[in-house]
Design an enzyme around this catalytic site. Structure first.
Site, PDB file in Angstrom:
ATOM      1  N   TYR A  63     -25.288  62.804  75.350  1.00  0.00           N
ATOM      2  CA  TYR A  63     -25.135  61.865  76.384  1.00  0.00           C
ATOM      3  C   TYR A  63     -25.975  62.475  77.594  1.00  0.00           C
ATOM      4  O   TYR A  63     -26.047  63.651  77.857  1.00  0.00           O
ATOM      5  CB  TYR A  63     -23.616  61.959  76.742  1.00  0.00           C
ATOM      6  CG  TYR A  63     -22.873  60.935  75.583  1.00  0.00           C
ATOM      7  CD1 TYR A  63     -23.566  59.992  74.865  1.00  0.00           C
ATOM      8  CD2 TYR A  63     -21.452  60.890  75.761  1.00  0.00           C
ATOM      9  CE1 TYR A  63     -22.822  59.408  73.947  1.00  0.00           C
ATOM     10  CE2 TYR A  63     -20.829  60.017  74.850  1.00  0.00           C
ATOM     11  CZ  TYR A  63     -21.546  59.200  74.088  1.00  0.00           C
ATOM     12  OH  TYR A  63     -20.672  58.597  73.116  1.00  0.00           O
ATOM     13  N   SER A 168     -17.579  58.747  63.614  1.00  0.00           N
ATOM     14  CA  SER A 168     -17.944  57.624  64.461  1.00  0.00           C
ATOM     15  C   SER A 168     -18.903  56.350  63.807  1.00  0.00           C
ATOM     16  O   SER A 168     -20.000  57.106  63.331  1.00  0.00           O
ATOM     17  CB  SER A 168     -18.542  57.961  65.695  1.00  0.00           C
ATOM     18  OG  SER A 168     -18.835  57.011  66.713  1.00  0.00           O
TER      19      SER A 168
END
Length: 310
Positions: A63, A168
């Site tokens: 991120y 995920s």
């Protein structure tokens, strides 16, 4: 519209039979680098989230071009007491082309034992914490070796660096493969009024069967539910029309209703936020206090699907 103050005691649930306890609203920090907050502003933001009862933070190594975890760590260094008030989630398994990672020649997946362990240790250093409550494999890797991954999980768990593991964006078969080698506590997937697939492809059915709570990203359609540039999309137009009507009828923000619609699913989803605005966190927290009627819930489903039920 005047918001009532959300309770500071948001629901917290155990997300799997032997899993961690997380808040139903999770503080998503994938845009943290874009918010241009000073370290002290980051501390204030974290404290305001805590005041709302949001105790779980979602991160990933990639991120902010590998910077978001470091920015969080700077805030935690200023306010070390916060380390013991939050639960920390991170992800690994994607390698980006980045000046921060000059050895990467192409964007690709890496779920090797060495990379999983190194990524977890890097995340701990960047966030300046001693343990992750949950580590997720960010995306399914066509070359993933379930036995090797399970060995990495076991090593990190035995060393006390990571408490629990999940995935995920995994399909049912991918989830079941890895879960056959090591206990998984969640699957973080995309679900919103603009993306209904997990309701019907078996993803949430599997979560119910295993009694694990899914974590939901892009719960507001990546912002398209409210972004002006999406106003011509037929699905967006239909959903906005119903959200607007329900907002007036229930005296609630449209975003609160959209999140309540997700939270109502019996798989007990957790929703991730994606905004640096405290008002957005308040609207998300408020969603935990309101349950839609079945008719309201299906009005929204029908608007999204573009059809009635059979």
């Amino acid at each position: 519209m005047t918001l009532s103050s959300p309770s500071s005691h948001l629901p917290r649930i155990q997300i799997a039979p032997n899993g961690p306890e997380f808040s139903r609203v999770v503080l998503g920090l994938w845009r943290l680098a874009d918010w241009r907050m000073s370290p002290q502003e980051r501390v204030s933001f974290l404290k305001q989230a805590l005041d709302l009862g949001i105790t779980t933070i979602d991160q990933a190594d990639i991120y902010g071009d590998y910077q978001s975890e470091t920015l969080l760590g700077e805030a935690l260094q200023l306010a070390p007491e916060l380390r013991h008030q939050f639960q920390f989630v991170s992800k690994c398994g994607i390698k980006l082309i980045s000046a921060a990672r000059p050895a990467h020649g192409i964007q690709h997946y890496d779920t090797s034992r060495a990379h999983i362990i190194a990524s977890a240790e890097n995340s701990l250093r960047a966030m300046q914490i001693e343990q992750l409550d949950l580590l997720l494999i960010h995306r399914p890797d066509p070359l993933m070796n379930a036995d090797e991954m399970a060995d990495a999980f076991d090593s990190l768990q035995r060393s006390g660096k990571v408490r629990h593991f999940g995935v995920s964006n995994f399909t049912l078969s991918q989830f079941e493969l890895l879960a056959s080698r090591f206990p998984l506590v969640t699957n973080q997937v995309e679900l919103s009024l603009l993306h209904l697939n997990p309701l019907h492809d078996g993803t949430l059915d599997l979560c119910q069967r295993l009694r694990i709570a899914p974590m939901i990203w892009s719960a507001l359609g990546g912002g398209d539910l409210f972004r002006a540039s999406a106003a011509t999309d037929p699905q967006v137009v239909r959903v906005r029309e119903v959200l607007s009507a329900l907002s007036a009828e229930l005296n609630l923000p449209a975003s609160t209703i959209a999140l309540s619609w997700i939270l109502q699913h019996p798989s007990r989803p957790l929703v991730l936020t994606g905004s640096g605005r405290v008002a957005a966190l308040q609207e998300a927290a408020l969603a935990c206090q309101h349950t839609l009627s079945r008719e309201h819930w299906f009005r929204l489903w029908c608007a999204s699907a573009g059809k009635g039920v059979d």
